[in-house]
Design a protein around this motif. Structure first.
Motif, PDB file in Angstrom:
ATOM      1  N   UNK A 167      41.685  25.261  10.625  1.00  7.35           N
ATOM      2  CA  UNK A 167      40.710  24.734   9.714  1.00  7.35           C
ATOM      3  C   UNK A 167      39.452  24.134  10.598  1.00  7.35           C
ATOM      4  N   UNK A 168      38.289  24.510  10.049  1.00  3.42           N
ATOM      5  CA  UNK A 168      37.027  23.672  10.467  1.00  3.42           C
ATOM      6  C   UNK A 168      37.039  22.213  10.564  1.00  3.42           C
ATOM      7  N   UNK A 169      36.321  21.593  11.434  1.00  2.64           N
ATOM      8  CA  UNK A 169      36.233  20.060  11.366  1.00  2.64           C
ATOM      9  C   UNK A 169      35.031  19.602  10.326  1.00  2.64           C
ATOM     10  N   UNK A 170      34.166  20.653  10.058  1.00  2.00           N
ATOM     11  CA  UNK A 170      32.768  20.340   9.742  1.00  2.00           C
ATOM     12  C   UNK A 170      31.642  20.093  10.753  1.00  2.00           C
ATOM     13  N   UNK A 171      30.515  20.402  10.488  1.00  2.00           N
ATOM     14  CA  UNK A 171      29.472  20.186  11.484  1.00  2.00           C
ATOM     15  C   UNK A 171      28.173  19.829  10.764  1.00  2.00           C
ATOM     16  N   UNK A 172      27.074  19.414  11.515  1.00  2.00           N
ATOM     17  CA  UNK A 172      27.236  20.112  12.906  1.00  2.00           C
ATOM     18  C   UNK A 172      27.801  18.846  14.000  1.00  2.00           C
ATOM     19  N   UNK A 173      28.204  17.726  13.460  1.00  2.00           N
ATOM     20  CA  UNK A 173      28.639  16.969  14.553  1.00  2.00           C
ATOM     21  C   UNK A 173      30.227  16.783  14.415  1.00  2.00           C
ATOM     22  N   UNK A 208      33.795   5.078  18.630  1.00  2.00           N
ATOM     23  CA  UNK A 208      32.831   5.530  17.707  1.00  2.00           C
ATOM     24  C   UNK A 208      31.945   6.435  18.496  1.00  2.00           C
ATOM     25  N   UNK A 209      31.280   7.432  17.516  1.00  2.00           N
ATOM     26  CA  UNK A 209      30.489   8.722  18.027  1.00  2.00           C
ATOM     27  C   UNK A 209      29.173   8.779  17.595  1.00  2.00           C
ATOM     28  N   UNK A 210      28.265   9.115  18.354  1.00  2.00           N
ATOM     29  CA  UNK A 210      26.831   9.080  17.922  1.00  2.00           C
ATOM     30  C   UNK A 210      26.840  10.684  17.642  1.00  2.00           C
ATOM     31  N   UNK A 211      26.253  10.766  16.181  1.00  2.00           N
ATOM     32  CA  UNK A 211      26.139  11.965  15.543  1.00  2.00           C
ATOM     33  C   UNK A 211      24.523  12.155  15.105  1.00  2.00           C
ATOM     34  N   UNK A 212      24.232  13.320  14.731  1.00  2.00           N
ATOM     35  CA  UNK A 212      22.759  13.545  13.898  1.00  2.00           C
ATOM     36  C   UNK A 212      23.112  14.165  12.726  1.00  2.00           C
ATOM     37  N   UNK A 213      22.110  13.890  11.577  1.00  2.00           N
ATOM     38  CA  UNK A 213      22.434  14.469  10.336  1.00  2.00           C
ATOM     39  C   UNK A 213      21.060  15.203   9.908  1.00  2.00           C
ATOM     40  N   UNK A 214      20.870  16.105   9.549  1.00  2.00           N
ATOM     41  CA  UNK A 214      19.752  16.892   9.407  1.00  2.00           C
ATOM     42  C   UNK A 214      19.966  17.486   7.862  1.00  2.00           C
ATOM     43  N   UNK A 215      21.263  17.895   7.586  1.00  2.00           N
ATOM     44  CA  UNK A 215      21.429  18.050   6.209  1.00  2.00           C
ATOM     45  C   UNK A 215      22.885  17.877   5.770  1.00  2.00           C
ATOM     46  N   UNK A 216      23.640  17.004   6.406  1.00  2.00           N
ATOM     47  CA  UNK A 216      24.858  16.658   6.108  1.00  2.00           C
ATOM     48  C   UNK A 216      25.726  16.509   7.400  1.00  2.00           C
ATOM     49  N   UNK A 217      24.856  16.681   8.664  1.00  2.00           N
ATOM     50  CA  UNK A 217      25.827  16.942   9.776  1.00  2.00           C
ATOM     51  C   UNK A 217      26.607  15.613  10.399  1.00  2.00           C
ATOM     52  N   UNK A 218      26.480  14.611   9.746  1.00  2.00           N
ATOM     53  CA  UNK A 218      27.473  13.191   9.863  1.00  2.00           C
ATOM     54  C   UNK A 218      28.448  13.449   8.736  1.00  2.00           C
ATOM     55  N   UNK A 219      27.968  13.435   7.752  1.00  8.38           N
ATOM     56  CA  UNK A 219      28.706  13.033   6.401  1.00  8.38           C
ATOM     57  C   UNK A 219      29.850  14.263   6.721  1.00  8.38           C
ATOM     58  N   UNK A 220      29.373  15.488   6.623  1.00 11.91           N
ATOM     59  CA  UNK A 220      30.325  16.748   6.218  1.00 11.91           C
ATOM     60  C   UNK A 220      31.610  16.365   7.185  1.00 11.91           C
ATOM     61  N   UNK A 221      31.399  16.240   8.567  1.00 12.34           N
ATOM     62  CA  UNK A 221      32.518  16.286   9.355  1.00 12.34           C
ATOM     63  C   UNK A 221      33.233  15.155   9.099  1.00 12.34           C
ATOM     64  N   UNK A 225      37.136  15.205   8.287  1.00  8.19           N
ATOM     65  CA  UNK A 225      38.090  14.870   9.449  1.00  8.19           C
ATOM     66  C   UNK A 225      38.738  13.547   8.740  1.00  8.19           C
ATOM     67  N   UNK A 226      38.374  13.009   7.825  1.00  8.24           N
ATOM     68  CA  UNK A 226      38.899  11.837   7.075  1.00  8.24           C
ATOM     69  C   UNK A 226      38.631  10.382   7.887  1.00  8.24           C
ATOM     70  N   UNK A 227      37.232  10.516   8.424  1.00  5.94           N
ATOM     71  CA  UNK A 227      36.723   9.275   9.162  1.00  5.94           C
ATOM     72  C   UNK A 227      35.442   8.861   8.215  1.00  5.94           C
ATOM     73  N   UNK A 228      34.707   7.778   8.626  1.00  7.81           N
ATOM     74  CA  UNK A 228      33.623   7.257   8.245  1.00  7.81           C
ATOM     75  C   UNK A 228      32.292   7.639   8.770  1.00  7.81           C
ATOM     76  N   UNK A 229      31.137   7.738   8.250  1.00  8.19           N
ATOM     77  CA  UNK A 229      30.026   8.276   8.792  1.00  8.19           C
ATOM     78  C   UNK A 229      28.790   7.276   8.099  1.00  8.19           C
TER      79      UNK A 229
END
Length: 388
Positions: A104-110, A124-137, A141-145
């Motif tokens: 299965x996919x983890x989600x993206x883009x992060x 913790x991890x640094x991500x970016x979110x342009x259309x859901x790229x923190x919230x979807x993964x 993956x069962x974590x918070x963003x």
């Protein structure tokens, strides 16, 4: 100090130096480790944005430097969906897989960011979110963003390779909200206290047919839990915004990567190249019309968040899909995966509202809490209460 020698069957890591970049001792984040999505410029580290195409150099990330100064240590760079233009985690290096299910996919883009925290490889991890790229993964993956209010001074995007300057946000992922709050407090210099849910008006945005039965039930149960804490849930309505989001993001992404696109075969995967070519083909009139629609949607969201204090919404329409799966089964029937995901998450990056993604009772299918513009501390305080 050398790096832990953990395996990487998920292909989450894009670059791991021999030694981490150690943060300053005695500072608020000392002892915490973090991963860096490979869009952030880090001095001495390569930046490839998980593509074989040439990419612009954004310079050094202000946010990474600030976190190091605050005591956190950077372990390495994580893979993403190629140039951040996607929601599954696919890229030119084989793609990242789910931390607990390799099919299965983890989600993206992060994608790598979420995997690195889900597996406990970093705090913790640094991500970016342009259309859901923190919230979807985070959800899959069962974590918070957390995606900050657009242009929040603590979460700088300076020194980050853009996808869309209109919609790009910086933010963290972690296994718990408490860690996200600790990082946010260090960056802002303000303490965040747990917030009482009593009297909070919660708009429940759960469009009929946009999710599967399991997610539908999970959001309803989450709303009931907030009601037991004293909140007042009420139904909320908001339109699909992809008619504004897609032209803006694709046109701006094509401009970011315009030099590479001068080549017949710049090195992007076919899917990414196709989206960038779509962006190139958009006219100024079409893009301007999209920005006009965005302004209308912003006014609608502001009005909604006047009637409600926060919104509750699904973060994803289903649990994580299989690798290569292009459609999902929802209450309304079969739907394209990309649209099914983005219509839930894109409104709040298009419109810049602070948003937290939290796990729900359904494994790997989280919810979103959306706050008013600039009320990041209150939103995080409400989320912190739910974890207590």
């Amino acid at each position: 100090m050398t790096l832990p020698d953990f395996p990487d069957p998920q292909r989450a890591w894009a670059y791991r130096p021999t030694s981490p970049l150690s943060g300053d001792s005695g500072e608020p984040l000392a002892g915490l480790s973090f991963s860096v999505k490979d869009l952030y410029g880090v001095a001495g580290w390569p930046l490839r944005a998980s593509t074989h195409a040439p990419v612009p150099d954004p310079g050094e990330s202000v946010l990474v430097r600030r976190l190091l100064d605050l005591g956190a240590s950077a372990v390495g760079k994580t893979h993403l969906h190629e140039i951040a233009l996607g929601i599954t985690g696919m890229n030119g290096f084989g793609g990242t897989t789910h931390p607990f299910d390799p099919e299965r996919v983890p989600g993206g883009s992060s994608s790598g960011a979420a995997v690195s925290v889900a597996l406990g490889q970093v705090d913790f991890a640094l991500g970016t979110d342009t259309g859901g790229s923190i919230r979807v993964p985070a959800a899959w993956c069962g974590v918070a963003g957390y995606k900050a209010t657009k242009d929040h001074p603590a979460w700088s995007t300076e020194g980050v390779l853009p996808l869309s300057w209109t919609c790009d946000h910086a933010g963290p992922l972690a296994r718990d909200v408490g860690t996200i709050v600790r990082v946010h407090e260090a960056l802002t210099g303000r303490e965040i206290a747990p917030q009482d849910w009593a009297g909070v008006r919660v708009g429940v945005w759960l469009p009929e047919g946009w999710v599967d039965d399991a997610v539908w039930g999970a959001v309803r149960e989450f709303a009931s839990g907030l009601e037991r804490l004293g909140a007042t849930p009420e139904e909320a309505d908001f339109p699909e915004v992809l008619d504004a989001y897609s032209p803006i993001v694709l046109s701006e992404a094509a401009r970011v990567h315009s030099k590479a696109l001068e080549q017949d075969d710049p090195g992007f995967t076919p899917f990414t190249l196709g989206l960038l070519r779509q962006g190139q083909a958009l006219t100024e009139v079409e893009v301007e019309a999209a920005h006009e629609r965005r302004a209308v949607y912003r006014a609608q969201l502001d009005a909604l968040l006047t009637r409600c204090d926060v919104l509750l919404a699904p973060a994803v329409p289903t649990s994580p899909p299989l690798i290569g799966q292009d459609d999902v089964d929802l209450r309304e029937g079969r739907a394209p995966l990309r649209r099914a995901v983005l219509r839930l998450t894109a409104p709040f990056s298009l419109l810049g509202a602070p948003t937290a993604s939290l796990p729900s009772r359904v494994p790997f299918a989280g919810v979103q809490l959306v706050g008013r513009h600039g009320e990041d501390d209150r939103l995080l305080g409400l989320a912190l209460t739910l974890e207590g």
